[in-house]
Design a protein around this motif. Sequence first.
Motif, short mmCIF file in Angstrom:
data_model
loop_
_atom_site.label_atom_id
_atom_site.label_comp_id
_atom_site.label_asym_id
_atom_site.label_seq_id
_atom_site.Cartn_x
_atom_site.Cartn_y
_atom_site.Cartn_z
N GLY A 25 0.79 -1.22 0.00
CA GLY A 25 0.00 0.00 0.00
C GLY A 25 0.82 1.27 0.00
O GLY A 25 0.47 2.25 -0.68
N ALA A 26 1.93 1.28 0.74
CA ALA A 26 2.69 2.53 0.90
C ALA A 26 3.47 2.91 -0.36
O ALA A 26 3.95 4.03 -0.45
N ILE A 27 3.60 1.99 -1.33
CA ILE A 27 4.32 2.37 -2.56
C ILE A 27 3.40 2.33 -3.79
O ILE A 27 3.87 2.24 -4.92
N THR A 70 7.51 -1.97 0.26
CA THR A 70 6.57 -1.14 1.00
C THR A 70 7.20 -0.71 2.33
O THR A 70 8.39 -0.94 2.57
N ALA A 71 6.41 -0.10 3.19
CA ALA A 71 6.91 0.44 4.45
C ALA A 71 7.16 -0.67 5.47
O ALA A 71 6.86 -1.84 5.25
N GLY A 72 7.73 -0.28 6.61
CA GLY A 72 7.86 -1.16 7.77
C GLY A 72 8.57 -2.46 7.50
O GLY A 72 9.77 -2.47 7.16
N PRO A 73 7.87 -3.60 7.63
CA PRO A 73 8.53 -4.90 7.46
C PRO A 73 9.08 -5.10 6.06
O PRO A 73 10.07 -5.82 5.88
N GLN A 98 6.58 4.68 2.59
CA GLN A 98 6.39 5.22 3.94
C GLN A 98 4.96 5.73 4.06
O GLN A 98 4.35 6.14 3.07
N VAL A 99 4.43 5.69 5.27
CA VAL A 99 3.07 6.20 5.49
C VAL A 99 3.04 7.70 5.22
O VAL A 99 4.09 8.36 5.16
N ALA A 100 1.86 8.26 5.06
CA ALA A 100 1.72 9.69 4.77
C ALA A 100 2.29 10.52 5.90
O ALA A 100 2.19 10.16 7.09
N THR A 101 2.89 11.65 5.56
CA THR A 101 3.50 12.51 6.58
C THR A 101 2.50 12.99 7.61
O THR A 101 2.85 13.22 8.77
N SER A 102 1.24 13.12 7.22
CA SER A 102 0.20 13.58 8.17
C SER A 102 -0.07 12.56 9.25
O SER A 102 -0.67 12.88 10.29
N LEU A 103 0.40 11.31 9.04
CA LEU A 103 0.16 10.24 10.01
C LEU A 103 1.39 9.93 10.85
O LEU A 103 1.32 9.04 11.70
N PHE A 104 2.48 10.63 10.63
CA PHE A 104 3.70 10.34 11.38
C PHE A 104 3.43 10.39 12.89
O PHE A 104 2.86 11.35 13.41
N GLY A 105 3.87 9.34 13.56
CA GLY A 105 3.77 9.29 15.01
C GLY A 105 2.42 8.87 15.55
O GLY A 105 2.26 8.77 16.77
N LYS A 106 1.46 8.56 14.68
CA LYS A 106 0.12 8.21 15.13
C LYS A 106 -0.12 6.70 15.21
O LYS A 106 -1.18 6.26 15.65
N ALA A 108 0.20 4.47 12.42
CA ALA A 108 -0.40 3.94 11.20
C ALA A 108 0.17 2.55 10.90
O ALA A 108 1.25 2.19 11.38
N ILE A 109 -0.57 1.79 10.12
CA ILE A 109 -0.13 0.44 9.78
C ILE A 109 1.23 0.48 9.10
O ILE A 109 1.44 1.24 8.15
N GLN A 110 2.15 -0.30 9.61
CA GLN A 110 3.52 -0.46 9.10
C GLN A 110 4.39 0.79 9.29
O GLN A 110 5.48 0.86 8.73
N GLU A 111 3.91 1.75 10.10
CA GLU A 111 4.80 2.86 10.43
C GLU A 111 5.92 2.33 11.30
O GLU A 111 5.68 1.54 12.21
N PHE A 112 7.12 2.76 11.06
CA PHE A 112 8.26 2.23 11.80
C PHE A 112 8.74 3.27 12.81
O PHE A 112 9.30 4.30 12.45
N ALA A 113 8.50 3.02 14.09
CA ALA A 113 9.01 3.82 15.20
C ALA A 113 8.47 5.25 15.17
O ALA A 113 7.65 5.62 14.34
N VAL A 114 8.96 6.05 16.07
CA VAL A 114 8.44 7.40 16.28
C VAL A 114 8.82 8.31 15.11
O VAL A 114 9.97 8.35 14.67
#
Length: 562
Positions: A25-27, A70-73, A98-106, A108-114
């Motif tokens: 999804g992220a790509i 894709t993101a994360g794993p 990578q997940v959308a910048t508006s979701l950083f730190g929230k 989101a699925i497959q977001e990696f760390a803070v």
Amino acid sequence: MNAAEVIVDYLEKHGVEYVFGVPGGAIEPLNNALHKSKIKVIVAKHEEGAAFMADGFARVSGNISVCCSTAGPGATNMITGLASSCGDSIPVIALTGQVATSLFGKGAIQEFAVQSFSIVSMFRHISKYSDIVINEKKAWEMISKARRLALSGRKGPVHLNLPTDIMKRKAGDSNGRCNTTQVLGFDREGVIEAAKLLMEAERPVIVAGWGSVLSQADKELLMLAEMMDIPVATSPKAKGVISEAHPLSLGVLGFAGSLVSQEYILSRDVDVMLAVGTSFNEFVTSGWDKRLRPMKSLIQIDIDCNEIGKNYYVDVGIAGDAKTVLHELAHQLLRQSKTSGKLGVSRRQEVQAIKEEFAVTPDTCDNLPYKPARMIKDLSDSLPEDTIYFVDNGNSMAWAIHHLPITQPYTFYVGLGFASMGFATAAAIGAKLAAGARPVVSIVGDGSFLMNGMEVATAVNYKIPVIWVVMNNSMLGMVYHARKLSGIPEGIPSGFAPVDFVKLAEGLGARGIRITEPGQINRELIEEIISSGMPTVLDVIIDQEAVPPIQSRIASLEKLYT
């Protein structure tokens, strides 16, 4: 264009033919851009396999290669593959979603760390450059910088992290092509001094490393060796950069290497050594053997100043590209010879005498179980001379380095910079896409094949006719034999239940052939496999107790790790 289209357009204009990866999804913005381009996408079964495929393509083609995830794993799965490229200085561009910048730190699925920047930090440790595209207007500039850094100086992998929303934003038109510039200069005073030392040497030797392969310096190396009649040994990674059938070839020095190189370099009084593109790592030096240091002078050529003098004191260090420096060194020797009236004296008779005394006799044993050395001979006798071999880490590498004669440069590849198991299993697929009609053979242990063997399905999907030769002995052979030679108990077992790789291959859509006896691998079989155009797995049942030539590695472990 949006930012993703700018990146893809840039890659296409710079001749990128393939992208190896796994969708997610992220790509999806990158997916949409690739759909509009002429770049072919090879979907792997695992992101590590995709990175190894990109690596294999880059090694054989000599061009930059691209992998994506894709993101994360997806991104973290790619790390081992990119680390291998980093260890061997292979130019690969890794693009991770990578997940959308508006979701950083929230969360989101497959977001990696803070704040999502940690993945960039992880890739910085295994690449020449890692960054996140945080502004769509910077997309062209950043992909241009990434490619430039991957191809300049000591080559290597680079990484860009691509947030989904940034990739969708309009970024204007692509700025087109961007040239790279290589630093091909050299230290003239160093070259003059090196030429003087070689001219005066009584018993010189050349040790050619991986850098001589990366710079495509085979012709310059051969010209210098023949001009001065200097014997040449190679590192395991540089095997074949000078034909091993050449009268001046000593074969491989170090791990699983030639007794001829060991005798000439370690047991006789070499006075001047010319080291070309080798860092003198553990594998080539058998654990930094002190006898390797020449009696008089060590000359070291390397494109990376950090490698010069790192492991042995250097009398003359020359920073520069191996091909360029060797070319100039040869001409400097010609200039000096006009003054002195001589070049090198003949050393071929001595090398020939050592070869006759210490030559490894090809295994012709017809007894069962099938001996690995005999298997290597059967392969060598059956395959065309221009076959490209990818050899995995483990006992398979030791057998191949020691017993497989390589007579053409750039036909033998091992991923020893990071020594990752599973490398050759997947890298051979990318290599075949670059090799055209030339056969590509992956020699791999069953343990390594089990790590990335699902990529056979990738080869089937895209009709890429790689030949895998699986040395099947139901164990991690190097671990098993190292323990047996060193008296170490089996606390963490090295053996496992037998696997039927014929059924596995057939289940993945490939052809599987069981080999149990000497002679079953022959020219007729190989010609039939090549003409079939099918991905093929040879499941070779080998002797479990045949001891590979790993004694130098065992000695290193006992000396350095206790």
